[in-house]
Motif scaffolding. Structure first.
Motif, PDB file in Angstrom:
ATOM      1  N   LYS A 126      57.549   1.294  81.159  1.00 19.22           N
ATOM      2  CA  LYS A 126      56.129   1.506  80.894  1.00 19.22           C
ATOM      3  C   LYS A 126      55.948   2.899  80.296  1.00 19.22           C
ATOM      4  O   LYS A 126      56.405   3.882  80.866  1.00 19.22           O
ATOM      5  CB  LYS A 126      55.334   1.366  82.196  1.00 19.22           C
TER       6      LYS A 126
ATOM      7  N   ASP B  77      54.112  -7.832  84.069  1.00 21.96           N
ATOM      8  CA  ASP B  77      54.840  -8.377  85.233  1.00 21.96           C
ATOM      9  C   ASP B  77      53.941  -8.508  86.456  1.00 21.96           C
ATOM     10  O   ASP B  77      54.102  -9.431  87.257  1.00 21.96           O
ATOM     11  CB  ASP B  77      56.112  -7.584  85.555  1.00 21.96           C
ATOM     12  N   ALA B  78      52.945  -7.636  86.591  1.00 18.33           N
ATOM     13  CA  ALA B  78      52.063  -7.752  87.761  1.00 18.33           C
ATOM     14  C   ALA B  78      51.152  -8.975  87.660  1.00 18.33           C
ATOM     15  O   ALA B  78      50.579  -9.396  88.672  1.00 18.33           O
ATOM     16  CB  ALA B  78      51.226  -6.490  87.925  1.00 18.33           C
TER      17      ALA B  78
ATOM     18  N   HIS C 135      46.115  -5.343  78.468  1.00 18.27           N
ATOM     19  CA  HIS C 135      46.238  -3.909  78.211  1.00 18.27           C
ATOM     20  C   HIS C 135      47.034  -3.580  76.959  1.00 18.27           C
ATOM     21  O   HIS C 135      47.238  -2.421  76.629  1.00 18.27           O
ATOM     22  CB  HIS C 135      46.815  -3.223  79.459  1.00 18.27           C
TER      23      HIS C 135
ATOM     24  N   GLN D   8      56.257  -2.050  86.720  1.00 22.46           N
ATOM     25  CA  GLN D   8      55.132  -1.247  87.170  1.00 22.46           C
ATOM     26  C   GLN D   8      53.866  -2.062  87.041  1.00 22.46           C
ATOM     27  O   GLN D   8      53.697  -2.830  86.094  1.00 22.46           O
ATOM     28  CB  GLN D   8      54.982   0.000  86.291  1.00 22.46           C
TER      29      GLN D   8
ATOM     30  N   SER E 163      50.871   0.990  78.870  1.00 25.97           N
ATOM     31  CA  SER E 163      51.013  -0.480  78.830  1.00 25.97           C
ATOM     32  C   SER E 163      51.291  -0.951  77.407  1.00 25.97           C
ATOM     33  O   SER E 163      52.045  -1.908  77.196  1.00 25.97           O
ATOM     34  CB  SER E 163      49.735  -1.168  79.318  1.00 25.97           C
TER      35      SER E 163
ATOM     36  N   LYS F  30      48.737  -9.830  76.716  1.00 29.28           N
ATOM     37  CA  LYS F  30      48.338  -9.189  77.981  1.00 29.28           C
ATOM     38  C   LYS F  30      47.192  -8.223  77.694  1.00 29.28           C
ATOM     39  O   LYS F  30      47.197  -7.525  76.660  1.00 29.28           O
ATOM     40  CB  LYS F  30      49.540  -8.506  78.650  1.00 29.28           C
TER      41      LYS F  30
HETATM   42  C1  LIG Z   1      42.177 -10.135  88.149  1.00 24.51           C
HETATM   43  C2  LIG Z   1      42.402  -8.688  87.881  1.00 24.51           C
HETATM   44  N1  LIG Z   1      42.651  -7.864  88.909  1.00 24.51           N
HETATM   45  C3  LIG Z   1      42.827  -6.542  88.697  1.00 24.51           C
HETATM   46  C4  LIG Z   1      42.762  -6.027  87.449  1.00 24.51           C
HETATM   47  C5  LIG Z   1      42.965  -4.532  87.251  1.00 24.51           C
HETATM   48  N2  LIG Z   1      44.274  -4.315  86.637  1.00 24.51           N
HETATM   49  C6  LIG Z   1      44.363  -4.178  85.363  1.00 24.51           C
HETATM   50  S1  LIG Z   1      45.926  -4.003  84.833  1.00 24.51           S
HETATM   51  C7  LIG Z   1      46.537  -4.093  86.367  1.00 24.51           C
HETATM   52  C8  LIG Z   1      47.994  -4.003  86.584  1.00 24.51           C
HETATM   53  C9  LIG Z   1      48.700  -4.691  85.489  1.00 24.51           C
HETATM   54  O1  LIG Z   1      50.069  -4.517  85.588  1.00 24.51           O
HETATM   55  P1  LIG Z   1      51.017  -5.346  84.653  1.00 24.51           P
HETATM   56  O2  LIG Z   1      50.530  -6.750  84.573  1.00 24.51           O
HETATM   57  O3  LIG Z   1      52.392  -5.148  85.125  1.00 24.51           O
HETATM   58  O4  LIG Z   1      50.745  -4.718  83.246  1.00 24.51           O
HETATM   59  P2  LIG Z   1      51.420  -3.444  82.564  1.00 24.51           P
HETATM   60  O5  LIG Z   1      52.378  -2.859  83.536  1.00 24.51           O
HETATM   61  O6  LIG Z   1      52.084  -3.977  81.385  1.00 24.51           O
HETATM   62  O7  LIG Z   1      50.280  -2.543  82.247  1.00 24.51           O
HETATM   63  C10 LIG Z   1      45.504  -4.256  87.266  1.00 24.51           C
HETATM   64  C11 LIG Z   1      45.676  -4.356  88.726  1.00 24.51           C
HETATM   65  C12 LIG Z   1      42.496  -6.924  86.383  1.00 24.51           C
HETATM   66  N3  LIG Z   1      42.401  -6.541  85.117  1.00 24.51           N
HETATM   67  N4  LIG Z   1      42.351  -8.244  86.633  1.00 24.51           N
END
Ligand SMILES: Cc1ncc(C[n+]2csc(CCOP(=O)(O)OP(=O)(O)O)c2C)c(N)n1
Ligand SMILES: [Mg+2]
Length: 795
Positions: free
Chosen positions: A336, A173-174, A86, A205, A59, A84
């Motif tokens: 990613k 993006d998620a 992460h 992703q 990430s 973000k």
């Molecule tokens: C409300 C919430 N639900 C679930 C999570 C667990 N979680 C952390 S990162 C992630 C996916 C993130 O994907 P994205 O936003 O696309 O970030 P990247 O691909 O850049 O790591 C999830 C489901 C969380 N941190 N917060």
């Protein structure tokens, strides 16, 4: 792309300008440091409990160029940025390069006292503008912080000497899967928010998987519908150059059509697989000429040259949008794990490089063993030159001599708030709240400063939570002046709702998460804008649950606001089950940095409201929550023990020394408790009647006292211990509230007395108060039954 050497090989100076080259060197450093921070936490530091420490190298890698472009080139000190979650390590690495982060903190990533896993305002300190972690909330928060920045400026509050900043979210993006994003988009559109950027790290992703194709077509349309400018950063310069060659259009069409999952898989597999896939489809086309001239490595590098990894492209695109103030969404295509061995692999979210992979990465990066934390190690631009470059970054200029956290003096709060004339009348706490606030709204005398710093908001329940009279006095905030059409047409209405930049009520749509995000943003105003605001949000008590994550998010950041939730419990009777809250008193107890109260009478409310205005402003204070009711109660004439009301409980009728029983009540069940008490007294003349105004404060104070005693302060006592002291050690306390009975059950632990807690523990239903109180066991008879049973059992 799974060969780290690709990243390590510096581009030649003929390809890029010296400026870009320096930026690329810093990108390389960010990639290295973020990966190393996580590696160090997982593989180098001793692990005492065997738990995986974790961290998100992939990430981080995907957002390096975006963050480098932003922080080293585009951002200004007055901008407020949500990173973000992460990408926390990249953020720390950037601050390290700016001299604002220590090696110790980075080496302590995810360790007690070290850098937090996700940026935290409270724990990581003033460089963090917004805490992030619960995905979606930090992004949406920027909408409301932009709105509040406008509010503060238009009201002439805060640091008018500082230029207005932009509110920027770097989003995964998620994060756009979270519903609260769309609630915020809609609300932002209504309020015509400005100076807002969302930069989406579109690596396609999430945690579990590769996101569906064409999803962003939909999302892009949504942004545009909400009045946003949407800018896509899709391809880097190398790819654009290739597209411009003969056969390039076919290559572009191929990538455009390539499913996300195939693109990811090929990225992971590397150049040879790219060649195979491309030749299978384009072998007979003119694109072949482009493909054939490249080595596998170069082909892999070309095919992964997405816009979000091309810092020049990112900078140019962002810079082109700096002129206007329209909200802008940048969709930056990325990979990613870019530059790391698991680039593109669908399982890479929590993937960590092995020790062997890290060793290859280290040497490819030119880092000597033992020099992992050296700021300029492995970079082939002289340190002096890079330092000068970093110092010259616009973002490096301190926002103020005190840094990014601003501050504002406290607003004076009069000793007493105007008290409606309630003695001898029937009144509800909700009506009392509306009246007191309306009186403050006159802004007369010593109430003037208070009145001008309050900002109220409500998610479409302004009238039904009794904010109407306040709004009539102070008006609705809007960047543009808009008349009240009904008023102009002389149509009778109790609500006079003209809108103007001077208005002090922000009317929200019904989405409760937006209420709490707005309260959070307004509650951060002192440190964000230098303006002291006293934000008050009203909501129906059961729907606190709907916005709960955002409420906790605001508290987590130490935002300061007043939440007034009303009406509450079964007591709103005919409205029925979905509107009848059961769990909210327990939420109030469990939520940190939120002092929760439930007064029964208006005199207590006036004390607590005043307390709220001071407590919200104290360094050691917190946000405050008042749970109110629409039930009209006979109002007593009495002199209150103000400190006891604030501490959470006061005796209405103090017990005789050694009394065997007392009744404690909270909130609108006071009459039932009083009636039961009148009967009980006939049998037990020494019994006491206790008004509980805050189980939350009682509990917190009791925990603090027990901790202090454990630490050796033998004199420490808690308010509830002193309150219960007159009762005999084996006495019984029958308690009652219109909320879950566990709220009071713990009181038995204070002095080892017996507690019979009454309160609904099931969903409510329609009815009137007598029926419902009887059905759920909180009427006078139920209280008396509990007393009788208790007296039989008294030790
Ligand atoms: C409300 C919430 N639900 C679930 C999570 C667990 N979680 C952390 S990162 C992630 C996916 C993130 O994907 P994205 O936003 O696309 O970030 P990247 O691909 O850049 O790591 C999830 C489901 C969380 N941190 N917060
Ligand atoms: Mg993603």
């Amino acid at each position: 792309m799974n060969d780290p050497a690709i990243i390590a090989r510096p581009p030649s100076l003929t390809e890029v300008s010296r400026h870009t080259y320096r930026l690329q060197q810093l990108e390389k450093k960010l990639l290295r440091l973020s990966a190393w921070m996580i590696h160090n936490a997982n593989h180098i530091r001793p692990n005492r409990d065997g738990l995986k420490v974790g961290g998100h190298q992939a990430s981080c890698a995907s957002v390096i160029s975006i963050m480098a472009a932003l922080y080293f080139e585009i951002a200004r000190p007055q901008d407020r940025i949500a990173v973000k979650p992460h990408a926390g390590p990249v953020f720390h690495a950037i601050n390290y390069l700016f001299g604002r982060q220590s090696i110790d903190k980075m080496a302590g990533l995810r360790q007690f006292g070290g850098a937090q896993s996700y940026p935290s305002r409270v724990k990581d300190g003033p460089e963090v503008d917004f805490s992030t972690g619960s995905v979606g909330l930090g992004v949406a928060m920027t909408t409301f912080s932009a709105l509040m920045a406008d509010y503060v400026r238009l009201h002439g509050l805060g640091r008018t000497d500082l230029p207005p900043g932009r509110h920027i979210a770097i989003a995964g993006d998620a994060e756009l899967d979270e519903g609260n994003i769309y609630e915020a988009l809609l609300e932002g559109w209504k309020h015509d928010v400005r100076n807002l950027w969302w930069i989406i790290d579109y690596n396609r992703q999430s945690l579990d998987s590769v996101v569906p194709d064409r999803l962003f077509g939909r999302i892009e349309g949504l942004f545009r519908d909400m009045g946003w400018n949407v800018v896509t950063i899709k391809y880097g310069r190398k790819l654009e150059a290739a597209f411009a060659r003969e056969g390039g259009e076919a290559l572009r069409a191929w990538i455009d059509d390539c499913p996300n999952s195939l693109y990811s898989a090929l990225t992971f597999q590397g150049g040879a697989s790219w060649r195979q896939a491309l030749l299978a489809d384009l072998g007979r086309s003119k694109a072949r000429a482009i493909i054939d001239t490249l080595s596998d490595d170069d082909l892999g590098a070309l095919m992964t040259n997405l816009g979000g990894h091309d810092i020049e492209t990112v900078i140019d695109t962002l810079r082109a949008e700096t002129g206007g103030d329209q909200p802008t969404c940048f969709i930056a295509y990325t990979i990613k794990g870019m530059g790391l061995p698991f680039a593109g692999h669908k399982d890479n979210h929590a993937g960590l490089m092995t020790t062997e992979q890290m060793e290859v990465f280290r040497s490819a990066m030119g880092i000597r063993p033992g020099h992992e934390w050296d700021m300029f190690e492995g970079l082939d631009v002289p340190e002096r030159e890079l330092r000068a470059f970093l110092n010259a970054c616009p973002f490096a200029t301190p926002l103020t001599p005190q840094g990014r956290f601003l501050s504002a003096p406290a607003v004076p709060v009069p000793d007493h708030l105007p008290m409606p004339k309630v003695a001898g009348r029937k009144f509800s706490t909700q009506a009392g709240f509306g009246d007191i606030l309306a009186e403050i709204g006159r802004g007369e005398g010593d109430l003037k400063p208070l009145a001008s710093h309050i900002v109220t908001t409500s998610p479409d329940v302004t009238v039904s939570t009794n904010l109407g009279p306040w709004v009539n006095r102070r008006g609705i905030f809007d960047r543009h002046t808009r008349n009240d059409v009904f008023r102009d047409a002389k149509l009778a209405s109790a609500q006079r709702w003209g809108m103007s930049p001077e208005g002090q009520h922000i009317e929200l749509g019904i989405a409760e998460q937006n209420l709490f995000l707005l309260l959070g943003a307004a509650g951060l105003a002192p440190s964000m804008t230098g303006a002291r605001l006293l934000p008050i949000g009203t909501v129906y008590d059961p729907f606190v649950n709907r916005g709960l994550d955002a409420l906790i998010y605001g508290c987590y950041q130490d935002a300061r606001f007043l939440l007034v939730s009303t009406p509450s419990g079964l007591t709103l009777a005919p409205e029925g089950g979905q509107h009848q809250s059961v769990n909210t008193p327990l939420i109030g107890m469990a939520a940190d940095r939120l002092a929760s109260f439930e007064p029964a009478h208006v005199d207590e409310l006036a004390v607590l409201l005043r307390h709220a205005f001071t407590h919200m402003q104290q360094a050691e204070g917190s946000s405050v929550w008042l749970r109110l009711s629409t039930r009209q109660l006979e109002q007593p004439t009495r002199v209150l023990d103000v400190d006891a009301v604030v501490a959470g409980a006061h005796w209405v009728v103090p017990p005789a020394a050694g009394a065997r029983i007392a009744i404690g009540y909270q909130g609108p069940v006071a009459p039932e408790a009083a009636a039961a008490f009148a009967e009980l007294q006939m049998e037990e003349p020494g019994a006491g009647l206790l008004a509980i105004t805050s189980p939350d404060r009682l509990h917190a104070n009791w925990l603090a006292a027990t901790r202090a005693r454990r630490r050796g302060d033998r004199m420490a006592t808690a308010h509830i211990e002193r309150i219960l002291a007159p009762l005999t050690p084996g006495a019984t306390l029958v308690t009652v509230l219109d909320g879950h009975p566990a709220t009071h059950a713990w009181l038995g632990s204070v002095r080892g007395q017996i507690v019979v807690p009454l309160g609904p523990d099931h969903f409510g239903q329609s009815g009137d108060i007598p029926d419902l109180y009887q059905e759920y066991g909180i009427d006078t008879d139920a209280i008396l039954d509990a007393c009788a049973q208790a007296l039989l059992a008294v030790r």
